[in-house]
Write an enzyme that holds these catalytic residues in place. Structure first.
Site, PDB file in Angstrom:
ATOM      1  CG  ASP A  97      -0.091  -0.260   2.515  1.00 49.24           C
ATOM      2  OD1 ASP A  97       1.130  -0.048   2.491  1.00 49.24           O
ATOM      3  OD2 ASP A  97      -0.685  -0.673   3.536  1.00 49.24           O
ATOM      4  CD  GLU A 119       0.608  -6.636   2.895  1.00 49.00           C
ATOM      5  OE1 GLU A 119       0.511  -5.401   2.806  1.00 49.00           O
ATOM      6  OE2 GLU A 119       1.483  -7.191   3.583  1.00 49.00           O
ATOM      7  CD  GLU A 133       0.472   4.246   4.700  1.00 54.20           C
ATOM      8  OE1 GLU A 133      -0.454   4.892   5.265  1.00 54.20           O
ATOM      9  OE2 GLU A 133       1.670   4.560   4.840  1.00 54.20           O
ATOM     10  CG  HIS A 216       6.533   3.878   9.949  1.00 54.02           C
ATOM     11  ND1 HIS A 216       5.749   4.083   8.841  1.00 54.02           N
ATOM     12  CD2 HIS A 216       6.505   2.552  10.189  1.00 54.02           C
ATOM     13  CE1 HIS A 216       5.278   2.912   8.437  1.00 54.02           C
ATOM     14  NE2 HIS A 216       5.714   1.974   9.246  1.00 54.02           N
ATOM     15  NE  ARG A 218       3.528  10.943   4.403  1.00 48.96           N
ATOM     16  CZ  ARG A 218       4.665  10.376   3.992  1.00 48.96           C
ATOM     17  NH1 ARG A 218       4.955   9.145   4.307  1.00 48.96           N
ATOM     18  NH2 ARG A 218       5.535  11.085   3.281  1.00 48.96           N
ATOM     19  CG  HIS A 249      10.761   5.124  10.019  1.00 50.49           C
ATOM     20  ND1 HIS A 249      10.987   6.105   9.088  1.00 50.49           N
ATOM     21  CD2 HIS A 249      10.120   4.135   9.352  1.00 50.49           C
ATOM     22  CE1 HIS A 249      10.507   5.724   7.908  1.00 50.49           C
ATOM     23  NE2 HIS A 249       9.975   4.516   8.046  1.00 50.49           N
TER      24      HIS A 249
HETATM   25  C1  UD1 Z   1       6.783   4.791   3.811  1.00 51.04           C
HETATM   26  C2  UD1 Z   1       5.397   4.443   3.262  1.00 51.04           C
HETATM   27  C3  UD1 Z   1       4.608   3.655   4.297  1.00 51.04           C
HETATM   28  C4  UD1 Z   1       5.384   2.464   4.805  1.00 51.04           C
HETATM   29  C5  UD1 Z   1       6.748   2.925   5.298  1.00 51.04           C
HETATM   30  C6  UD1 Z   1       7.594   1.746   5.710  1.00 51.04           C
HETATM   31  C7  UD1 Z   1       4.223   5.964   1.738  1.00 51.04           C
HETATM   32  C8  UD1 Z   1       3.500   7.239   1.583  1.00 51.04           C
HETATM   33  N1  UD1 Z   1       4.687   5.684   2.957  1.00 51.04           N
HETATM   34  O1  UD1 Z   1       6.598   5.703   4.891  1.00 51.04           O
HETATM   35  O2  UD1 Z   1       3.393   3.214   3.717  1.00 51.04           O
HETATM   36  O3  UD1 Z   1       4.662   1.863   5.849  1.00 51.04           O
HETATM   37  O4  UD1 Z   1       7.429   3.621   4.246  1.00 51.04           O
HETATM   38  O5  UD1 Z   1       8.671   2.154   6.512  1.00 51.04           O
HETATM   39  O6  UD1 Z   1       4.387   5.257   0.780  1.00 51.04           O
HETATM   40  N2  UD1 Z   1      14.173   8.295   5.131  1.00 51.04           N
HETATM   41  C9  UD1 Z   1      15.554   8.215   5.063  1.00 51.04           C
HETATM   42  N3  UD1 Z   1      16.107   7.029   4.660  1.00 51.04           N
HETATM   43  C10 UD1 Z   1      15.382   5.933   4.346  1.00 51.04           C
HETATM   44  C11 UD1 Z   1      13.988   6.024   4.446  1.00 51.04           C
HETATM   45  C12 UD1 Z   1      13.394   7.208   4.826  1.00 51.04           C
HETATM   46  O7  UD1 Z   1      16.256   9.174   5.345  1.00 51.04           O
HETATM   47  O8  UD1 Z   1      15.956   4.897   4.005  1.00 51.04           O
HETATM   48  C13 UD1 Z   1      13.563   9.579   5.532  1.00 51.04           C
HETATM   49  C14 UD1 Z   1      13.642  10.627   4.399  1.00 51.04           C
HETATM   50  O9  UD1 Z   1      13.794  11.905   4.972  1.00 51.04           O
HETATM   51  C15 UD1 Z   1      12.274  10.504   3.733  1.00 51.04           C
HETATM   52  C16 UD1 Z   1      11.408  10.253   4.953  1.00 51.04           C
HETATM   53  O10 UD1 Z   1      12.174   9.389   5.791  1.00 51.04           O
HETATM   54  O11 UD1 Z   1      11.892  11.657   3.011  1.00 51.04           O
HETATM   55  C17 UD1 Z   1      10.052   9.668   4.686  1.00 51.04           C
HETATM   56  O12 UD1 Z   1      10.109   8.525   3.829  1.00 51.04           O
HETATM   57  P1  UD1 Z   1       8.740   8.078   3.068  1.00 51.04           P
HETATM   58  O13 UD1 Z   1       9.027   6.853   2.293  1.00 51.04           O
HETATM   59  O14 UD1 Z   1       8.156   9.222   2.391  1.00 51.04           O
HETATM   60  O15 UD1 Z   1       7.752   7.778   4.278  1.00 51.04           O
HETATM   61  P2  UD1 Z   1       7.773   6.658   5.369  1.00 51.04           P
HETATM   62  O16 UD1 Z   1       7.300   7.284   6.625  1.00 51.04           O
HETATM   63  O17 UD1 Z   1       9.073   5.959   5.377  1.00 51.04           O
HETATM   64  N1  UDP Z   2      12.187  -3.905  10.247  1.00 50.47           N
HETATM   65  C1  UDP Z   2      13.569  -3.983  10.125  1.00 50.47           C
HETATM   66  N2  UDP Z   2      14.329  -3.130  10.879  1.00 50.47           N
HETATM   67  C2  UDP Z   2      13.798  -2.241  11.745  1.00 50.47           C
HETATM   68  C3  UDP Z   2      12.379  -2.168  11.848  1.00 50.47           C
HETATM   69  C4  UDP Z   2      11.601  -3.008  11.071  1.00 50.47           C
HETATM   70  O1  UDP Z   2      14.098  -4.790   9.364  1.00 50.47           O
HETATM   71  O2  UDP Z   2      14.544  -1.506  12.406  1.00 50.47           O
HETATM   72  C5  UDP Z   2      11.356  -4.802   9.415  1.00 50.47           C
HETATM   73  C6  UDP Z   2      10.303  -5.588  10.161  1.00 50.47           C
HETATM   74  O3  UDP Z   2      10.801  -6.837  10.578  1.00 50.47           O
HETATM   75  C7  UDP Z   2       9.175  -5.713   9.154  1.00 50.47           C
HETATM   76  C8  UDP Z   2       9.320  -4.468   8.293  1.00 50.47           C
HETATM   77  O4  UDP Z   2      10.637  -3.968   8.531  1.00 50.47           O
HETATM   78  O5  UDP Z   2       9.368  -6.839   8.304  1.00 50.47           O
HETATM   79  C9  UDP Z   2       8.282  -3.446   8.661  1.00 50.47           C
HETATM   80  O6  UDP Z   2       8.599  -2.224   8.089  1.00 50.47           O
HETATM   81  P1  UDP Z   2       7.925  -0.866   8.540  1.00 50.47           P
HETATM   82  O7  UDP Z   2       7.451  -0.969   9.939  1.00 50.47           O
HETATM   83  O8  UDP Z   2       8.890   0.213   8.202  1.00 50.47           O
HETATM   84  O9  UDP Z   2       6.708  -0.722   7.522  1.00 50.47           O
HETATM   85  P2  UDP Z   2       5.206  -1.265   7.519  1.00 50.47           P
HETATM   86  O10 UDP Z   2       5.234  -2.735   7.652  1.00 50.47           O
HETATM   87  O11 UDP Z   2       4.467  -0.578   8.621  1.00 50.47           O
HETATM   88  O12 UDP Z   2       4.702  -0.802   6.183  1.00 50.47           O
END
Ligand code: UD1
Ligand code: UDP
Length: 377
Positions: A97, A119, A133, A216, A218, A249
């Site tokens: 999602d 999924e 999502e 994490h 939003r 995160h």
């Molecule tokens: C995203 C997804 C969410 C998912 C989550 C898993 C969307 C809108 N959101 O949310 O559905 O559950 O990932 O974790 O698709 N950042 C880094 N390094 C990284 C990753 C993120 O620095 O490797 C920081 C950056 O500043 C980035 C911010 O996190 O702009 C947000 O990342 P983003 O993918 O937009 O949102 P998530 O909260 O990670």
């Molecule tokens: N995970 C990981 N390292 C971490 C936190 C989570 O490898 O520090 C793994 C976790 O085991 C799970 C996945 O990341 O499989 C979940 O990711 P996240 O919570 O970022 O996203 P969501 O599942 O909520 O979309």
């Protein structure tokens, strides 16, 4: 040879695609499979790719600090046009999602390429939670041609929306990944030692009670995260013998309140996102898990760990019904009381930790590849 393109952008998508990618590669007589990462995540995605040995064929390299939904949507749409024209897949796979998944499905649809959704069918029935999502997956559900639902409930959700054709219940590949990951750790003595010695700095003995925390979403930015952090602080103060390990995160909207409110508390360990094998090892050693993560809600029951879900609604209702997870919202008092109760009430703890995983048996990827090979032209 059927040309398949897996499109994904974030950590959980990579984890859930890893076993499917491996299964497609085992069937390389039938399939040519390529991977396109949007890199909506960077470091957190690369951690997973490295662990599972996935080398992307295309990398849009999109991540920007504190990116908006507009940044991700437009970047992915533009980037994928070129990739789809170059590879010309017969079938595009998206997972879950995220905005990468939604735009992946939309891009393929624009080019009249068939879309498979891994999924499929999860619903909270709340437009703004999880945000964005819930709407992403509703939209993907209507863009996709093939739907791989993890549970019967997910299939029923799709049916209620009129999505009735080409829906298969296969389990969630997150469980395939979990079993695979645990097996890698068990077989690789050096990795196991590295993991154990990494956590020695936090854990004095095997008897330590650990609460694993992640968050994490939003929709919880701002007040929600402030409350979550205040609840963690209260838990740490009232239960000094408990160790709270919180891999934070990388989203700056998460890191700011977490660091401001929780830095410097003796029994709270704020650490960087963990590589997947470290995370699943830590989960297996935890007393309970406090999280808003989708994937962790699905994994924890396999390890017999009670999950307190810091959200007002969840689309992973099966864990709640099976009794392994409980919704605790984002209010300080409710979170604190739920944790207190699991620490002080052993019979409640035992009830929640009974390991029944409603999300799968570790064979989802094999089922999916068999279905595509045998039923889809
Ligand atoms: C995203 C997804 C969410 C998912 C989550 C898993 C969307 C809108 N959101 O949310 O559905 O559950 O990932 O974790 O698709 N950042 C880094 N390094 C990284 C990753 C993120 O620095 O490797 C920081 C950056 O500043 C980035 C911010 O996190 O702009 C947000 O990342 P983003 O993918 O937009 O949102 P998530 O909260 O990670
Ligand atoms: N995970 C990981 N390292 C971490 C936190 C989570 O490898 O520090 C793994 C976790 O085991 C799970 C996945 O990341 O499989 C979940 O990711 P996240 O919570 O970022 O996203 P969501 O599942 O909520 O979309």
């Amino acid at each position: 040879m059927r040309k398949i393109l897996l499109i994904f952008g974030t950590r959980p998508e990579a984890i859930k695609f890893a076993p499917l990618y491996q299964e497609f590669n085992k069937n390389s007589n039938f399939f040519d499979v390529k991977v396109c990462i949007t890199a909506q995540h960077r470091q957190m995605l690369d951690q997973v790719l490295n662990f599972f040995g996935i080398k992307p064929d295309y990398d849009l390299n999109l991540m920007k600090n504190n990116q908006s939904l507009f940044d991700i949507t437009t970047g992915v749409l533009r980037g994928l046009e070129k990739v789809l024209k170059d590879y010309k897949p017969d079938l595009v796979f998206v997972q879950g999602d995220t905005t990468s998944a939604f735009v992946g499905a939309l891009s393929a649809f624009y080019m009249k390429i068939k879309v498979a959704h891994l999924e499929a069918g999860l619903r909270s029935y709340n437009k703004y939670a999880p945000f964005p999502e819930e709407i992403n997956r509703v939209l993907i559900g209507h863009l996709a041609d093939y739907h791989f639902a993890p549970t019967i409930k997910a299939k029923e959700n799709l049916q209620k929306e009129g999505v009735k054709e080409n829906v298969w219940v296969v389990g969630n590949t997150v469980i395939d990944a979990l079993f695979w990951g645990l097996e890698i750790i068990e077989k690789n003595i050096n990795l196991k030692k590295e993991i154990e010695s990494f956590f020695e700095r936090f854990l004095d003995s095997n008897e330590d009670k650990v609460i694993l925390v992640t968050g994490h979403r939003r929709e919880s930015f701002g007040e929600g995260f402030e409350n979550i952090c205040k609840a963690l602080k209260e838990i740490a103060i009232q239960f000094p013998e408990i160790k709270i390990i919180y891999p934070v995160h990388l989203n700056p909207n998460v890191r700011e309140p977490v660091n401001r409110i929780l830095n410097g508390i003796a029994n709270i360990y704020l650490i960087e996102p963990l590589e997947y094998p470290y995370l699943i090892w830590l989960m297996s050693k935890s007393y309970l898990v406090l999280t808003d993560s989708g994937g962790i809600q699905e994994e924890a029951p396999s390890l017999g760990k009670p999950v307190l879900v810091m959200r007002d609604v969840t689309e992973r209702i099966e864990g709640i019904e099976a009794g392994t997870a409980k919704l605790v919202g984002t209010k300080k008092e409710t979170i604190f009381k739920a944790v207190q109760s699991l620490i002080e009430n052993q019979s409640e703890y035992q009830k929640m930790s009974k390991a029944v995983n409603p999300y799968g048996d570790g064979l989802a990827s094999k089922r999916i590849v068999d279905i595509i090979r045998d039923n889809i032209n």
